[in-house]
Design a protein around this motif. Sequence first.
Motif, PDB file in Angstrom:
ATOM      1  N   TYR A  81       0.865  -1.186   0.000  1.00  0.00           N
ATOM      2  CA  TYR A  81       0.000   0.000   0.000  1.00  0.00           C
ATOM      3  C   TYR A  81       0.902   1.237   0.000  1.00  0.00           C
ATOM      4  N   LEU A  82       0.931   1.938  -1.139  1.00  0.00           N
ATOM      5  CA  LEU A  82       1.691   3.186  -1.246  1.00  0.00           C
ATOM      6  C   LEU A  82       0.722   4.347  -1.073  1.00  0.00           C
ATOM      7  N   THR A  83       1.053   5.267  -0.201  1.00  0.00           N
ATOM      8  CA  THR A  83       0.120   6.329   0.162  1.00  0.00           C
ATOM      9  C   THR A  83      -0.003   7.403  -0.916  1.00  0.00           C
ATOM     10  N   GLY A  84      -1.187   8.020  -0.978  1.00  0.00           N
ATOM     11  CA  GLY A  84      -1.437   9.133  -1.872  1.00  0.00           C
ATOM     12  C   GLY A  84      -1.914  10.332  -1.086  1.00  0.00           C
ATOM     13  N   ASN A  85      -2.387  11.359  -1.766  1.00  0.00           N
ATOM     14  CA  ASN A  85      -2.832  12.556  -1.053  1.00  0.00           C
ATOM     15  C   ASN A  85      -4.173  12.350  -0.356  1.00  0.00           C
ATOM     16  N   HIS A  86      -5.083  11.572  -0.953  1.00  0.00           N
ATOM     17  CA  HIS A  86      -6.388  11.365  -0.328  1.00  0.00           C
ATOM     18  C   HIS A  86      -6.329  10.384   0.835  1.00  0.00           C
ATOM     19  N   ASP A  87      -5.264   9.603   0.930  1.00  0.00           N
ATOM     20  CA  ASP A  87      -5.080   8.730   2.090  1.00  0.00           C
ATOM     21  C   ASP A  87      -3.750   9.047   2.788  1.00  0.00           C
ATOM     22  N   GLU A  88      -3.409  10.344   2.788  1.00  0.00           N
ATOM     23  CA  GLU A  88      -2.133  10.796   3.350  1.00  0.00           C
ATOM     24  C   GLU A  88      -2.017  10.523   4.851  1.00  0.00           C
ATOM     25  N   MET A  89      -3.153  10.305   5.513  1.00  0.00           N
ATOM     26  CA  MET A  89      -3.138   9.992   6.941  1.00  0.00           C
ATOM     27  C   MET A  89      -2.285   8.761   7.234  1.00  0.00           C
ATOM     28  N   LEU A  90      -2.178   7.880   6.245  1.00  0.00           N
ATOM     29  CA  LEU A  90      -1.422   6.644   6.434  1.00  0.00           C
ATOM     30  C   LEU A  90       0.088   6.850   6.301  1.00  0.00           C
ATOM     31  N   ARG A  91       0.513   8.059   5.899  1.00  0.00           N
ATOM     32  CA  ARG A  91       1.946   8.290   5.720  1.00  0.00           C
ATOM     33  C   ARG A  91       2.721   8.201   7.029  1.00  0.00           C
ATOM     34  N   LYS A  92       2.046   8.420   8.128  1.00  0.00           N
ATOM     35  CA  LYS A  92       2.721   8.280   9.428  1.00  0.00           C
ATOM     36  C   LYS A  92       3.078   6.825   9.726  1.00  0.00           C
ATOM     37  N   PHE A  93       2.483   5.882   8.933  1.00  0.00           N
ATOM     38  CA  PHE A  93       2.771   4.456   9.132  1.00  0.00           C
ATOM     39  C   PHE A  93       3.735   3.919   8.078  1.00  0.00           C
ATOM     40  N   ALA A  94       4.369   4.817   7.311  1.00  0.00           N
ATOM     41  CA  ALA A  94       5.317   4.378   6.288  1.00  0.00           C
ATOM     42  C   ALA A  94       6.392   3.486   6.906  1.00  0.00           C
ATOM     43  N   GLY A  95       6.647   2.359   6.270  1.00  0.00           N
ATOM     44  CA  GLY A  95       7.615   1.402   6.791  1.00  0.00           C
ATOM     45  C   GLY A  95       6.971   0.263   7.558  1.00  0.00           C
ATOM     46  N   ILE A 102       2.484  -4.394   3.393  1.00  0.00           N
ATOM     47  CA  ILE A 102       3.450  -3.313   3.605  1.00  0.00           C
ATOM     48  C   ILE A 102       2.771  -1.975   3.335  1.00  0.00           C
ATOM     49  N   ILE A 103       3.078  -0.972   4.173  1.00  0.00           N
ATOM     50  CA  ILE A 103       2.665   0.404   3.899  1.00  0.00           C
ATOM     51  C   ILE A 103       3.924   1.231   3.692  1.00  0.00           C
ATOM     52  N   ASP A 104       3.967   2.007   2.614  1.00  0.00           N
ATOM     53  CA  ASP A 104       5.118   2.872   2.372  1.00  0.00           C
ATOM     54  C   ASP A 104       4.701   4.030   1.467  1.00  0.00           C
ATOM     55  N   ASN A 105       5.621   4.944   1.233  1.00  0.00           N
ATOM     56  CA  ASN A 105       5.334   6.094   0.363  1.00  0.00           C
ATOM     57  C   ASN A 105       5.791   5.864  -1.076  1.00  0.00           C
ATOM     58  N   LYS A 106       6.797   5.020  -1.225  1.00  0.00           N
ATOM     59  CA  LYS A 106       7.317   4.691  -2.558  1.00  0.00           C
ATOM     60  C   LYS A 106       8.050   3.368  -2.455  1.00  0.00           C
ATOM     61  N   ILE A 107       8.292   2.764  -3.601  1.00  0.00           N
ATOM     62  CA  ILE A 107       9.007   1.491  -3.588  1.00  0.00           C
ATOM     63  C   ILE A 107       9.764   1.324  -4.901  1.00  0.00           C
ATOM     64  N   THR A 108      10.882   0.614  -4.841  1.00  0.00           N
ATOM     65  CA  THR A 108      11.645   0.267  -6.035  1.00  0.00           C
ATOM     66  C   THR A 108      11.639  -1.247  -6.183  1.00  0.00           C
ATOM     67  N   LEU A 109      11.240  -1.726  -7.357  1.00  0.00           N
ATOM     68  CA  LEU A 109      11.217  -3.160  -7.619  1.00  0.00           C
ATOM     69  C   LEU A 109      12.177  -3.491  -8.746  1.00  0.00           C
ATOM     70  N   LYS A 110      12.737  -4.689  -8.705  1.00  0.00           N
ATOM     71  CA  LYS A 110      13.549  -5.192  -9.815  1.00  0.00           C
ATOM     72  C   LYS A 110      12.705  -6.144 -10.624  1.00  0.00           C
TER      73      LYS A 110
END
Length: 285
Positions: A81-95, A102-110
């Motif tokens: 779950y990557l957070t957006g502006n409408h669900d920005e409340m979840l950004r405090k749970f990044a990591g 998983i909750i995060d703000n961004k992710i890199t995949l191979k």
Amino acid sequence: MGKKKKRELELVILSDIHLGTYGCHAEELLRYLKTIKPKKLILNGDIIDMWQFSKRYWPKSHMQVIKHIMGLMAKNTKVIYLTGNHDEMLRKFAGFRLGSFIIDNKITLKLNGQRAWIFHGDVFDVTMQYSKWLAKLGAIGYDTLILINTFVNWCLARVGREKISLSKRVKDSVKSAVKFINDFEKTAADIAIDNGYDYVVCGHIHHPEIKKIETEKGSVMYLNSGDWIENLSCLEYDGTQWRIYRYAEDKIAQSVKLPKRFRGDRLDNDEIFRDLVNEFLTVKK
């Protein structure tokens, strides 16, 4: 789905579902989800619309979307779950990590030796950075337009006419909106190229796209998953190729029948809480 085999996918990226709003097409999303079996599911922001969330409007079909995703986790699908502006409340749970969730703000995949940089994209929105109240006001107006559109489409269906998207027509006819989309794509591509990514994947602007963007510094594949308000689209990766999925073109998903017990009905506050508790207590292994 009956005996029909679900499509196995390496990765599915959904964004801008906006659960909790009148414009959300939860039933159509459920039909789609019932046709696929992804190894990874990325929810790329604006999944639950916390800006406009109201306890007075939370249909059972919206709850069923959450339940189905939880069911996928129980069947070994990794959900990010990557957070957006409408669900920005979840950004405090990044990591945050819990099992396959998983909750995060961004992710890199191979992917096949190439790096994909995935995030919602509101970070590039100047309105979001400096006039959040204006962005929220615009969101309310947008949802009102969607509500009006629902009534218009009901009337059109009664007289045998095709449905239309008022919001899409407005955006397509406004030059500043087209410029915003082009600027958004260029900004995402420029930063991705500077950082050596092969793919940059966003949501946010409700404009599904796959295209190669070249600059004097290099090139990158830009992808946008679109939304489930206007386009009913997402991104699918089968292990070798990307494609834009569009519900309007999927006759199999459209034929999926949903149980009558939750279609179109609303949950009251007590039912919402009971459903969540029961789901946590009865997840199948």
